[in-house]
Design an enzyme around this catalytic site. Structure first.
Site, PDB file in Angstrom:
ATOM      1  N   LYS A  27     -69.839 -88.640 -39.488  1.00 25.20           N
ATOM      2  CA  LYS A  27     -71.040 -88.335 -40.254  1.00 25.20           C
ATOM      3  C   LYS A  27     -72.206 -89.249 -39.880  1.00 25.20           C
ATOM      4  O   LYS A  27     -73.285 -89.147 -40.439  1.00 25.20           O
ATOM      5  CB  LYS A  27     -70.748 -88.447 -41.762  1.00 25.20           C
ATOM      6  CG  LYS A  27     -69.820 -87.357 -42.285  1.00 25.20           C
ATOM      7  CD  LYS A  27     -69.602 -87.495 -43.772  1.00 25.20           C
ATOM      8  CE  LYS A  27     -68.692 -86.409 -44.308  1.00 25.20           C
ATOM      9  NZ  LYS A  27     -69.290 -85.072 -44.241  1.00 25.20           N
TER      10      LYS A  27
ATOM     11  N   LYS B 218     -63.708 -76.258 -38.039  1.00 29.41           N
ATOM     12  CA  LYS B 218     -62.835 -75.718 -39.074  1.00 29.41           C
ATOM     13  C   LYS B 218     -63.670 -75.136 -40.218  1.00 29.41           C
ATOM     14  O   LYS B 218     -64.810 -75.553 -40.452  1.00 29.41           O
ATOM     15  CB  LYS B 218     -61.875 -76.790 -39.588  1.00 29.41           C
ATOM     16  CG  LYS B 218     -62.502 -77.908 -40.385  1.00 29.41           C
ATOM     17  CD  LYS B 218     -61.430 -78.879 -40.865  1.00 29.41           C
ATOM     18  CE  LYS B 218     -62.031 -80.001 -41.719  1.00 29.41           C
ATOM     19  NZ  LYS B 218     -60.981 -80.940 -42.212  1.00 29.41           N
TER      20      LYS B 218
ATOM     21  N   LYS C 213     -65.648 -76.097 -47.004  1.00 28.52           N
ATOM     22  CA  LYS C 213     -66.299 -75.889 -48.299  1.00 28.52           C
ATOM     23  C   LYS C 213     -67.717 -76.424 -48.272  1.00 28.52           C
ATOM     24  O   LYS C 213     -68.612 -75.888 -48.912  1.00 28.52           O
ATOM     25  CB  LYS C 213     -65.515 -76.602 -49.401  1.00 28.52           C
ATOM     26  CG  LYS C 213     -64.216 -75.962 -49.781  1.00 28.52           C
ATOM     27  CD  LYS C 213     -63.654 -76.575 -51.055  1.00 28.52           C
ATOM     28  CE  LYS C 213     -63.348 -78.047 -50.869  1.00 28.52           C
ATOM     29  NZ  LYS C 213     -62.824 -78.669 -52.102  1.00 28.52           N
TER      30      LYS C 213
END
Length: 327
Positions: free
Chosen positions: A114, A191, A194
């Site tokens: 990140k 992938k 959410k």
């Protein structure tokens, strides 16, 4: 005979749980309940790294309980609880953090991928270690992307045990069948997520028409062959999804679609996914209409988990030399 203790958690974020959560984790949780003592928790403290809106986090936590139960988690056979209902979690995380090297934490891939972030995101793996070690878990169901976190957990537990005496069980990876990795329908190089959401994510609670539209709009590859191949990531992903939804092996599906085009194939994938979640959607509607029952499930889970956590922390406090409060 004592059953092995298994622990796993999932963050109550996103619109609902997505196809990858179910395929890679929750369906295996349901399957392992008969042979293991299972502790499953809603990782609402971990969810704070995404700074969700307060009302949304409260709502999603209760909704997440309903989803887990609708997907087969049984509170009569498993302990289901909210992480924040057990105040010992952050306390143990602080203790373990004092035994974790800055370099160790810096090497965790989630923070590095990140490009940095908050102290909470940096500390995430230490809290995760506390989640696991609190319950003396023998095994943790993990994907390959979580293996590094499990190794940190084992290292810190061994360090504590070596310094203060045998206290924590060193957990291993759950020995069951690993969950398949489901990719984003619009970008099969990553992938399904959410956090990212969008048209590439199929939510467990998506209406059938929405599921169908997303699957039929999924990115495919050049050519017309329906087969697994490194140069066909989109079709490979859809074959994996269809295999899970139908229970048929991928080679069998490849043979069945020999000579057929992508249109028929994607229509069948969409139909299979809709059918796979039909009972889950129906059960969810019943459960979410009874919030008092969902709160009771969490309260019962917190009572069971809390008793274990208090036992662990009583030992930890004594071992590290904290003065016990006067009764």
């Amino acid at each position: 005979m004592t059953r092995p203790r298994v622990l796993s958690g999932i963050r109550p974020t996103g619109e609902s749980f997505q196809l990858g959560n179910y395929v890679g984790a929750v369906r295996h949780w349901a399957a392992m309940q008969d042979e293991n003592e299972c502790f499953f928790f809603l990782a609402d403290l971990h969810a704070l790294t995404e700074t969700p809106q307060p009302d949304a986090l409260r709502r999603r936590t209760r909704e997440s309980v309903a989803e887990l139960l609708a997907m087969g988690v049984d509170p009569a056979r498993s302990t289901v609880f909210a992480q924040s209902h057990i105040p010992e979690h952050p306390e143990l995380a602080w203790v373990l953090g004092c035994l974790t090297g800055f370099g160790e934490a810096s090497r965790m891939t989630q923070f590095k991928e990140k490009g940095g972030g908050t102290v909470g995101l940096f500390y995430y793996p230490v809290l995760q270690a506390a989640d696991i070690l609190m319950y003396q878990a023998n095994a943790v169901p993990i994907g390959e992307d979580q293996r590094q976190h499990l190794e940190l957990t084992r290292d810190v537990a061994a360090r504590f045990n070596g310094r203060y005496g045998e206290t924590f069980t060193l957990p291993g990876a759950y020995a069951g069948k690993p969950g398949e990795r489901i990719k984003d329908l619009q970008d099969p190089a990553r992938k399904m997520s959410k956090t990212i959401g969008g048209s590439g994510t199929v939510w467990v609670l998506d209406e059938p028409a929405v599921v169908t539209k997303k699957v039929k709009s999924a990115v495919t590859d050049t050519g017309r062959e329906v087969r697994v191949s490194d140069d066909k990531p989109g079709i490979t992903n859809l074959l994996t999804i269809l295999s899970v939804a139908t229970g048929k092996a991928v080679p069998e599906l490849e043979a069945a679609y020999a000579g057929k085009g992508y249109g028929d194939f994607k229509a069948d994938v969409a139909e299979a996914v809709v059918e796979m979640f039909a009972a889950t959607r129906a059960r969810y509607v019943e459960l979410i209409a009874d919030p008092a029952y969902l709160d009771e499930v969490l309260a019962a889970g917190a009572a069971t988990a809390g008793a274990v956590a208090r036992t662990t922390m009583t030992t930890v406090r004594e071992r590290i030399g904290l003065l016990a409060p006067k009764p």
